[in-house]
Scaffold this active site. Structure first.
Site, PDB file in Angstrom:
ATOM      1  CB  SER A 107      -0.884  -0.001   1.251  1.00 37.75           C
ATOM      2  OG  SER A 107      -1.421   1.273   1.494  1.00 37.75           O
ATOM      3  CE1 TYR A 130      -6.396   4.469  -1.667  1.00 36.68           C
ATOM      4  CE2 TYR A 130      -4.767   4.353   0.080  1.00 36.68           C
ATOM      5  CZ  TYR A 130      -5.972   3.959  -0.466  1.00 36.68           C
ATOM      6  OH  TYR A 130      -6.747   3.042   0.187  1.00 36.68           O
ATOM      7  CB  THR A 156      -6.726   2.473  -4.806  1.00 37.38           C
ATOM      8  OG1 THR A 156      -5.994   1.268  -4.600  1.00 37.38           O
ATOM      9  CG2 THR A 156      -8.028   2.414  -4.013  1.00 37.38           C
ATOM     10  CE  LYS A 252      -7.898  -2.988  -3.589  1.00 35.68           C
ATOM     11  NZ  LYS A 252      -8.365  -1.902  -2.709  1.00 35.68           N
ATOM     12  CG  HIS A 276     -11.499   0.534  -0.135  1.00 36.96           C
ATOM     13  ND1 HIS A 276     -10.746   1.204  -1.069  1.00 36.96           N
ATOM     14  CD2 HIS A 276     -10.740   0.536   0.996  1.00 36.96           C
ATOM     15  CE1 HIS A 276      -9.603   1.595  -0.520  1.00 36.96           C
ATOM     16  NE2 HIS A 276      -9.575   1.196   0.729  1.00 36.96           N
TER      17      HIS A 276
HETATM   18  C1  LIG Z   1      -7.251  -2.306   7.283  1.00 38.15           C
HETATM   19  C2  LIG Z   1      -7.425  -2.103   5.811  1.00 38.15           C
HETATM   20  C3  LIG Z   1      -6.648  -1.163   5.165  1.00 38.15           C
HETATM   21  C4  LIG Z   1      -6.763  -1.004   3.780  1.00 38.15           C
HETATM   22  N1  LIG Z   1      -5.912  -0.136   3.142  1.00 38.15           N
HETATM   23  C5  LIG Z   1      -5.962  -0.056   1.790  1.00 38.15           C
HETATM   24  C6  LIG Z   1      -4.998   0.726   1.087  1.00 38.15           C
HETATM   25  O1  LIG Z   1      -4.105   1.320   1.679  1.00 38.15           O
HETATM   26  N2  LIG Z   1      -5.112   0.790  -0.263  1.00 38.15           N
HETATM   27  C7  LIG Z   1      -6.101   0.126  -0.958  1.00 38.15           C
HETATM   28  O2  LIG Z   1      -6.166   0.213  -2.180  1.00 38.15           O
HETATM   29  N3  LIG Z   1      -6.998  -0.642  -0.302  1.00 38.15           N
HETATM   30  C8  LIG Z   1      -6.945  -0.761   1.040  1.00 38.15           C
HETATM   31  N4  LIG Z   1      -7.828  -1.579   1.686  1.00 38.15           N
HETATM   32  C9  LIG Z   1      -8.811  -2.368   0.906  1.00 38.15           C
HETATM   33  C10 LIG Z   1      -8.236  -3.724   0.506  1.00 38.15           C
HETATM   34  O3  LIG Z   1      -7.223  -3.571  -0.457  1.00 38.15           O
HETATM   35  C11 LIG Z   1      -9.314  -4.652  -0.062  1.00 38.15           C
HETATM   36  O4  LIG Z   1      -9.985  -3.988  -1.111  1.00 38.15           O
HETATM   37  C12 LIG Z   1     -10.332  -5.088   0.995  1.00 38.15           C
HETATM   38  O5  LIG Z   1      -9.704  -5.369   2.209  1.00 38.15           O
HETATM   39  C13 LIG Z   1     -11.074  -6.331   0.492  1.00 38.15           C
HETATM   40  O6  LIG Z   1     -12.029  -6.726   1.393  1.00 38.15           O
HETATM   41  P1  LIG Z   1     -11.795  -7.872   2.504  1.00 38.15           P
HETATM   42  O7  LIG Z   1     -11.036  -7.219   3.622  1.00 38.15           O
HETATM   43  O8  LIG Z   1     -13.185  -8.243   2.895  1.00 38.15           O
HETATM   44  O9  LIG Z   1     -11.011  -9.005   1.851  1.00 38.15           O
HETATM   45  C14 LIG Z   1      -7.712  -1.767   3.064  1.00 38.15           C
HETATM   46  C15 LIG Z   1      -8.486  -2.711   3.734  1.00 38.15           C
HETATM   47  C16 LIG Z   1      -8.339  -2.903   5.076  1.00 38.15           C
HETATM   48  C17 LIG Z   1      -9.168  -3.971   5.758  1.00 38.15           C
END
Ligand SMILES: Cc1cc2nc3c(=O)[nH]c(=O)nc-3n(C[C@H](O)[C@H](O)[C@H](O)COP(=O)(O)O)c2cc1C
Length: 378
Positions: A107, A130, A156, A252, A276
């Site tokens: 990330s 981002y 993203t 994404k 997300h």
């Molecule tokens: C704690 C947390 C932080 C996240 N941070 C980012 C991030 O920095 N960049 C991003 O594109 N998605 C981020 N996401 C989204 C994840 O990439 C992903 O889309 C999502 O976790 C998928 O759902 P799931 O947790 O049910 O598998 C984050 C998700 C979580 C749970």
């Protein structure tokens, strides 16, 4: 971890071992969490056809993801602040993914920097971007990802503002973080986490450190980042990114057919159908509900990846059956990281691998390529 048999067991370990503010940050969703719940409920509602007396002795999970061989159709999604779930979290999660033969996505909001991860793992990884207001910084960040030989850029596109997560505010997981007596007590009762953090070398946003003159303090960098959400972001910016990034590009956070059609025009190789993980637009459809229409519209022109709600190999099978080529997991491996570090991430991947293998067998399928909607009871 002998008695850990499913992702929920890892979630319970995560809850026990990591301070509440970081556990909730990972576990919870935005606003009333309707979309967070829909992601799970809609996946669980999809039923398989049980098939019998088929020779399934040659089951094989191997596949390709964006043309590269992978041991199974799984990717570790970009997750911010992994280094707060476990010391050096990004490095150890990446190592676990590479040992398992699947991609890891770093990330933008990681604790360990791009260079730091690159120096401490064996193979290239993916970088998630981002786009912030400070385009000079973003250009430099993309150039750093190129220099670190990142093998794909995940742009993203569903976070040009932050969906409010009530739990984060209540827990003081804010910028700047709030310190209360209960928080100190919470931290004091998580000695394994504290010891891991003290062993870890990194404690701030690694990719942003050095950008603001005079400080690398996590609060100052967090405040700067919060001021950097860019609501002007639009399709032209994707062209600009393509002009800098020469490699594979993945968009994404697509949930709508019209957007998927636009995505094709950018020349990106893949898109991730994602809400997300229910952390942004509350009231949006579940990701699995959106998947089939997007596959129908653009699946022959782009590689379709899927995330949001996956907690098992059965869920991976459901998404593949509806046309996804691979799946990202977020919380499923974060629970492993918080619950058991590198071994915990390896365990999460292993659990999903074994569940997928068994589900394929009981559905009478031997290869990933064979999985389509004929495995579903609809
Ligand atoms: C704690 C947390 C932080 C996240 N941070 C980012 C991030 O920095 N960049 C991003 O594109 N998605 C981020 N996401 C989204 C994840 O990439 C992903 O889309 C999502 O976790 C998928 O759902 P799931 O947790 O049910 O598998 C984050 C998700 C979580 C749970």
């Amino acid at each position: 971890m002998k008695h850990v048999t499913c992702i929920e067991d890892l979630r319970q370990l995560h809850k026990r071992r990591v301070p509440k503010m970081f556990f909730d940050y990972a576990d919870r969703g935005s606003y009333s969490e309707d979309t967070l719940r829909a992601n799970r409920a809609d996946l669980e509602a999809i039923k398989f056809r049980q098939r019998i007396l088929v020779d399934v002795s040659k089951r094989d999970l191997s596949t390709t993801i964006l043309g590269e061989p992978a041991s199974m159709p799984l990717i570790l999604a970009p997750v911010g602040l992994l280094g707060m779930q476990h010391g050096d979290g990004e490095i150890i999660a990446c190592r676990a993914a590479q040992a398992a033969g699947i991609p890891f996505t770093l990330s933008t909001m990681s604790i360990c920097s791009i260079e730091d991860v690159a120096a401490n793992v064996a193979k290239p990884f993916w970088f998630q971007l981002y786009v912030m207001k400070d385009r000079g910084f973003i250009k430099a960040l993309i150039e750093r990802a190129i220099a670190a030989k990142c093998s794909a850029l995940v742009l993203t596109v569903d976070l040009q503002m932050l969906g409010q997560r009530h739990a984060d505010i209540k827990n003081g997981m804010t910028v700047p973080p709030e310190w209360t007596l209960s928080k100190f007590i919470d931290f004091a009762t998580k000695p394994a986490w504290v010891a891991g953090m003290l062993r870890g070398k990194r404690r701030t946003f690694g990719n942003i450190a050095g950008h603001i003159k005079g400080t690398d303090d996590i609060t100052a960098l967090g405040t700067w980042t919060a001021s950097q959400f860019d609501t002007t972001l639009n399709w032209k910016d994707v062209d600009w990114i393509r002009s800098i990034w020469p490699g594979k590009l993945i968009l994404k956070g697509i949930l709508d057919v019209e957007d998927a059609n636009e995505a094709v025009k950018t020349g990106a190789q893949a898109l991730v159908v994602s809400n997300h993980g229910g952390r942004q637009l509350d009231g949006a459809p579940s990701s699995i509900e959106a998947l089939p229409e997007i596959v129908d519209a653009v699946g022959s022109r782009m590689e379709i990846m899927f995330d949001s709600g996956i907690r098992s190999g059965q869920d991976v099978m459901r998404a593949l059956a509806l046309g996804a080529k691979s799946c990202m997991i977020g919380r499923a491996y974060v629970h492993g990281l918080g619950g058991g570090g590198e071994a915990g991430v390896a365990k999460a991947i292993d659990i999903i691998r074994n569940e997928l293998l068994t589900t394929m067998g009981l559905c009478g399928v031997n290869t990933i390529a064979e999985i389509d909607d004929h495995v579903l009871a609809i």
